[in-house]
Design a protein around this motif. Structure first.
Motif, PDB file in Angstrom:
ATOM      1  N   LEU A  28       7.349   2.340  -1.883  1.00  0.00           N
ATOM      2  CA  LEU A  28       6.529   3.563  -2.589  1.00  0.00           C
ATOM      3  C   LEU A  28       5.387   3.730  -1.663  1.00  0.00           C
ATOM      4  O   LEU A  28       5.127   4.927  -1.274  1.00  0.00           O
ATOM      5  CB  LEU A  28       6.085   2.836  -3.828  1.00  0.00           C
ATOM      6  N   TRP A  29       4.677   2.726  -0.782  1.00  0.00           N
ATOM      7  CA  TRP A  29       3.754   2.928   0.091  1.00  0.00           C
ATOM      8  C   TRP A  29       4.208   3.987   0.933  1.00  0.00           C
ATOM      9  O   TRP A  29       3.342   4.583   1.586  1.00  0.00           O
ATOM     10  CB  TRP A  29       3.033   1.485   0.509  1.00  0.00           C
ATOM     11  N   SER A  30       5.230   3.561   1.600  1.00  0.00           N
ATOM     12  CA  SER A  30       5.844   4.440   2.705  1.00  0.00           C
ATOM     13  C   SER A  30       6.400   5.808   2.708  1.00  0.00           C
ATOM     14  O   SER A  30       6.387   6.582   3.348  1.00  0.00           O
ATOM     15  CB  SER A  30       7.116   3.946   3.140  1.00  0.00           C
ATOM     16  N   ILE A  31       6.360   6.433   1.145  1.00  0.00           N
ATOM     17  CA  ILE A  31       6.556   7.553   0.826  1.00  0.00           C
ATOM     18  C   ILE A  31       5.668   8.190   0.043  1.00  0.00           C
ATOM     19  O   ILE A  31       6.013   9.594  -0.350  1.00  0.00           O
ATOM     20  CB  ILE A  31       8.190   7.770   0.250  1.00  0.00           C
ATOM     21  N   VAL A  32       4.575   7.917  -0.189  1.00  0.00           N
ATOM     22  CA  VAL A  32       3.460   8.668  -0.989  1.00  0.00           C
ATOM     23  C   VAL A  32       2.779   9.636  -0.070  1.00  0.00           C
ATOM     24  O   VAL A  32       2.903   9.441   1.075  1.00  0.00           O
ATOM     25  CB  VAL A  32       2.520   7.621  -1.327  1.00  0.00           C
ATOM     26  N   PRO A  33       2.607  10.869  -0.525  1.00  0.00           N
ATOM     27  CA  PRO A  33       2.042  11.914   0.260  1.00  0.00           C
ATOM     28  C   PRO A  33       0.273  11.839   0.599  1.00  0.00           C
ATOM     29  O   PRO A  33      -0.199  12.454   1.326  1.00  0.00           O
ATOM     30  CB  PRO A  33       2.021  13.145  -0.543  1.00  0.00           C
ATOM     31  N   HIS A  34       0.017  10.691  -0.365  1.00  0.00           N
ATOM     32  CA  HIS A  34      -1.825  10.597   0.019  1.00  0.00           C
ATOM     33  C   HIS A  34      -1.920   9.121   0.151  1.00  0.00           C
ATOM     34  O   HIS A  34      -2.176   8.416  -0.844  1.00  0.00           O
ATOM     35  CB  HIS A  34      -2.198  10.993  -1.404  1.00  0.00           C
ATOM     36  N   GLN A  35      -2.016   8.863   1.366  1.00  0.00           N
ATOM     37  CA  GLN A  35      -2.376   7.379   1.761  1.00  0.00           C
ATOM     38  C   GLN A  35      -3.716   7.045   1.542  1.00  0.00           C
ATOM     39  O   GLN A  35      -3.942   5.950   1.230  1.00  0.00           O
ATOM     40  CB  GLN A  35      -2.103   7.376   3.394  1.00  0.00           C
ATOM     41  N   LYS A  36      -4.460   7.959   1.318  1.00  0.00           N
ATOM     42  CA  LYS A  36      -6.098   7.387   0.783  1.00  0.00           C
ATOM     43  C   LYS A  36      -6.151   6.814  -0.613  1.00  0.00           C
ATOM     44  O   LYS A  36      -7.013   6.163  -1.010  1.00  0.00           O
ATOM     45  CB  LYS A  36      -7.047   8.455   1.032  1.00  0.00           C
ATOM     46  N   TYR A  37      -5.133   7.231  -1.412  1.00  0.00           N
ATOM     47  CA  TYR A  37      -4.871   6.678  -2.787  1.00  0.00           C
ATOM     48  C   TYR A  37      -3.775   5.631  -3.082  1.00  0.00           C
ATOM     49  O   TYR A  37      -3.059   5.561  -3.932  1.00  0.00           O
ATOM     50  CB  TYR A  37      -4.506   7.829  -3.531  1.00  0.00           C
ATOM     51  N   LEU A  38      -3.586   4.694  -2.019  1.00  0.00           N
ATOM     52  CA  LEU A  38      -2.681   3.435  -1.962  1.00  0.00           C
ATOM     53  C   LEU A  38      -2.931   2.648  -3.139  1.00  0.00           C
ATOM     54  O   LEU A  38      -1.990   2.367  -3.617  1.00  0.00           O
ATOM     55  CB  LEU A  38      -2.679   3.001  -0.835  1.00  0.00           C
ATOM     56  N   GLY A  39      -4.112   2.484  -3.644  1.00  0.00           N
ATOM     57  CA  GLY A  39      -4.390   1.596  -4.736  1.00  0.00           C
ATOM     58  C   GLY A  39      -3.890   2.238  -6.058  1.00  0.00           C
ATOM     59  O   GLY A  39      -3.426   1.777  -6.905  1.00  0.00           O
ATOM     60  N   THR A  40      -4.049   3.673  -6.226  1.00  0.00           N
ATOM     61  CA  THR A  40      -3.598   4.278  -7.493  1.00  0.00           C
ATOM     62  C   THR A  40      -2.218   4.347  -7.523  1.00  0.00           C
ATOM     63  O   THR A  40      -1.476   3.907  -8.543  1.00  0.00           O
ATOM     64  CB  THR A  40      -4.102   5.859  -7.187  1.00  0.00           C
ATOM     65  N   TYR A  41      -1.480   4.580  -6.499  1.00  0.00           N
ATOM     66  CA  TYR A  41       0.035   4.408  -6.230  1.00  0.00           C
ATOM     67  C   TYR A  41       0.453   3.038  -6.555  1.00  0.00           C
ATOM     68  O   TYR A  41       1.494   2.686  -7.246  1.00  0.00           O
ATOM     69  CB  TYR A  41       0.618   4.997  -5.049  1.00  0.00           C
ATOM     70  N   THR A  42      -0.185   1.924  -6.103  1.00  0.00           N
ATOM     71  CA  THR A  42       0.253   0.808  -6.439  1.00  0.00           C
ATOM     72  C   THR A  42      -0.140   0.510  -8.085  1.00  0.00           C
ATOM     73  O   THR A  42       0.796  -0.270  -8.849  1.00  0.00           O
ATOM     74  CB  THR A  42      -0.974  -0.289  -5.640  1.00  0.00           C
ATOM     75  N   ILE A 102      -5.452  -3.927  -8.314  1.00  0.00           N
ATOM     76  CA  ILE A 102      -6.306  -3.937  -7.069  1.00  0.00           C
ATOM     77  C   ILE A 102      -6.033  -4.898  -6.304  1.00  0.00           C
ATOM     78  O   ILE A 102      -5.877  -4.762  -5.078  1.00  0.00           O
ATOM     79  CB  ILE A 102      -7.756  -3.798  -7.732  1.00  0.00           C
ATOM     80  N   VAL A 103      -5.729  -5.946  -6.819  1.00  0.00           N
ATOM     81  CA  VAL A 103      -5.329  -7.188  -5.742  1.00  0.00           C
ATOM     82  C   VAL A 103      -3.877  -6.897  -5.033  1.00  0.00           C
ATOM     83  O   VAL A 103      -3.758  -6.947  -3.720  1.00  0.00           O
ATOM     84  CB  VAL A 103      -4.894  -8.492  -6.589  1.00  0.00           C
ATOM     85  N   GLU A 104      -3.019  -6.110  -5.650  1.00  0.00           N
ATOM     86  CA  GLU A 104      -1.714  -5.988  -5.053  1.00  0.00           C
ATOM     87  C   GLU A 104      -1.828  -4.871  -3.945  1.00  0.00           C
ATOM     88  O   GLU A 104      -1.138  -4.875  -3.103  1.00  0.00           O
ATOM     89  CB  GLU A 104      -0.800  -5.398  -6.194  1.00  0.00           C
ATOM     90  N   ALA A 105      -3.005  -4.044  -4.193  1.00  0.00           N
ATOM     91  CA  ALA A 105      -3.069  -3.085  -3.116  1.00  0.00           C
ATOM     92  C   ALA A 105      -3.744  -3.576  -1.829  1.00  0.00           C
ATOM     93  O   ALA A 105      -3.835  -2.760  -0.753  1.00  0.00           O
ATOM     94  CB  ALA A 105      -4.038  -1.989  -3.715  1.00  0.00           C
ATOM     95  N   LEU A 106      -4.179  -4.896  -1.787  1.00  0.00           N
ATOM     96  CA  LEU A 106      -4.983  -5.234  -0.733  1.00  0.00           C
ATOM     97  C   LEU A 106      -3.879  -5.409   0.471  1.00  0.00           C
ATOM     98  O   LEU A 106      -4.490  -5.245   1.721  1.00  0.00           O
ATOM     99  CB  LEU A 106      -5.518  -6.529  -0.681  1.00  0.00           C
ATOM    100  N   THR A 107      -2.757  -5.487   0.291  1.00  0.00           N
ATOM    101  CA  THR A 107      -1.856  -5.627   1.558  1.00  0.00           C
ATOM    102  C   THR A 107      -1.859  -4.493   2.302  1.00  0.00           C
ATOM    103  O   THR A 107      -1.580  -4.292   3.357  1.00  0.00           O
ATOM    104  CB  THR A 107      -0.416  -6.001   1.090  1.00  0.00           C
ATOM    105  N   ALA A 108      -1.694  -3.300   1.473  1.00  0.00           N
ATOM    106  CA  ALA A 108      -1.719  -1.700   2.099  1.00  0.00           C
ATOM    107  C   ALA A 108      -3.071  -1.536   2.717  1.00  0.00           C
ATOM    108  O   ALA A 108      -3.285  -0.981   3.743  1.00  0.00           O
ATOM    109  CB  ALA A 108      -1.570  -0.846   1.032  1.00  0.00           C
ATOM    110  N   ASP A 109      -4.185  -2.231   2.360  1.00  0.00           N
ATOM    111  CA  ASP A 109      -5.424  -2.249   2.762  1.00  0.00           C
ATOM    112  C   ASP A 109      -5.460  -2.754   4.211  1.00  0.00           C
ATOM    113  O   ASP A 109      -6.187  -2.050   5.034  1.00  0.00           O
ATOM    114  CB  ASP A 109      -6.459  -2.634   1.894  1.00  0.00           C
TER     115      ASP A 109
END
Length: 421
Positions: free
Chosen positions: A340-354, A127-134
């Motif tokens: 990984l953030w740049s190639i995921v198809p679901h940007q609304k789930y960046l936390g999950t991919y993180t 969750i903390v790691e996903a904050l940059t993408a947020d």
């Protein structure tokens, strides 16, 4: 088509600072955990393989806890607008359990507090790691993650300083200090981020769909875009080997160089400084060239640094060669999750991919310390860094496959995928 506010395309310096503070708070306990808990285990266990296996328990828990909690945080973010409540609950609980580690007077008690801490702390790690993408636009995420990794580098310095100054005098106080840093740092970071506007970029394909965790996992293995899976396998090897080096470096320095526990725990101090200075230049280089190639070169440099450490015969020489190791790791750590953030198809789930990223990292960090420890048992502590060099080189070969993989055809992929070419 993507809907976004043009103002959000700027690099958010304040958000980058507060995310780095949150990661510093989180990693202050994890770094000290890796540096000093192996020495606590050595009071009860002599086998390097068993110590490595037990040091991988926290990562084993992360395999299951991190993606689940990260997905929950994505759903909470969609509903309540932030992930902060999970952070503000988890951090104090983890801090208390961490502070109890040196108070354990039996092997059983030590395992209980270790596992308790690892379970709770893994719950909010992704969750903390996903904050940059947020809070950063895709074009600035390498720089944002570089600032976040600077927070990690500062924990290396803090851990080394605490080890050198406090551990040999009062080990209980030494564990208490990172616990305080976790609570205070996370509180200040969450409070600061609440004043910042998150980046919003939702594709049309994401806007109306809800995908469960199971569906997202299956997509990794069934999608024609093989790059995500290949990247996660590379993360497994790279993060696992780095974790193995970190968890075994203190006993390595004690056994091979004859250092005290405090001296051995502080041997990575110059490497932390090197990481700190290299973070932003590496991020800028990756944004101007290719993130994947920079990651691959970084793993080769890491391998060469491990070979140099193998030939080092003094504490000073090891400190210098570990700078090379840190520079190689810097190139990978800053850019891999951004790819990984740049190639995921679901940007609304960046936390999950993180969460997937850190699950691969946790799986590697579960197995690699034990594998490296087993290799040490079969040979000698003297050869530990030579074994690590080989493992790192294998990860660079996996990244080469990512570079050579064809571009994806799925809809909704981030335009930043061009950086992989």
């Amino acid at each position: 088509m993507t809907t976004q506010n043009p103002e959000m395309n700027r690099f958010n310096k304040k958000a980058a600072f507060f995310v780095a503070l949150a990661i510093f708070a989180q990693e202050s306990v994890w770094n000290f955990y890796d540096a000093q808990v192996p020495a606590s285990l050595r009071q009860y266990i002599s086998s390097a393989a068993v110590i490595g296996l037990l040091m991988g328990v926290d990562n084993l828990l992360g395999i299951f806890v991190q993606p689940w909690m990260a997905h929950k945080s994505d759903l909470r973010k969609a509903k309540a607008g932030s992930r902060f409540r999970l952070l503000l609950i988890g951090a104090p609980v983890a801090a208390v359990l961490f502070a109890l580690i040196p108070w354990a007077t039996t092997f059983e008690m030590l395992l209980v507090v270790m596992i308790g801490f690892a379970f709770v702390a893994n719950g909010f790690k992704s969750i903390v790691e996903a904050l940059t993408a947020d809070y950063q636009a895709p074009s600035h995420r390498s720089k944002g993650n570089a600032v976040a990794r600077i927070g990690v580098a500062l924990t290396i310095l803090a851990s080394a300083g605490i080890s050198y100054i406090v551990v040999d005098r009062d080990v209980r106080l030494a564990f208490f200090i990172p616990s305080v840093l976790l609570i205070v740092g996370m509180f200040l970071a969450c409070r600061g981020l609440k004043s910042q506007a998150p980046h919003v970029a939702t594709s049309e394909s994401d806007a109306g769909e809800t995908v469960g965790l199971k569906g997202l996992v299956l997509d990794l293995f069934t999608s024609p875009d093989r790059r995500r899976l290949l990247l996660l396998v590379a993360v497994f090897g790279a993060q696992g080997t780095w974790s193995a080096i970190r968890s075994q470096l203190t006993p390595y320095a004690m056994e091979v160089l004859g250092l005290t526990r405090g001296e051995a725990g502080s041997i990575g101090f110059p490497a932390g400084i090197a990481f700190l200075l290299a973070a932003l230049p590496v991020a800028i280089l990756a944004e101007r060239t290719s993130r994947t190639v920079v990651c691959m070169v970084g793993m080769v440099v890491l391998s060469l640094g491990c070979v140099a450490t193998f030939f080092a015969t003094s504490a000073l020489q090891v400190s210098i060669t570990m700078i090379v190791v840190a520079l190689g790791w810097c190139a990978f750590a800053i850019n891999a999750v951004v790819i990984l953030w740049s190639i995921v198809p679901h940007q609304k789930y960046l936390g999950t991919y993180t969460g997937f990223y850190w699950t691969a990292a946790a799986l590697g960090a579960t197995l690699m310390p034990a594998i490296l420890g087993l290799l040490v048992d079969l040979t000698a502590w003297r050869y530990m860094m030579l074994h690590a060099a080989g493992l790192c080189f294998l990860s660079s070969l996996l990244l080469l496959k990512v570079v050579r993989s064809p571009a994806p055809r799925e809809r909704g992929l981030a335009t930043e995928a061009r950086n992989l070419s």
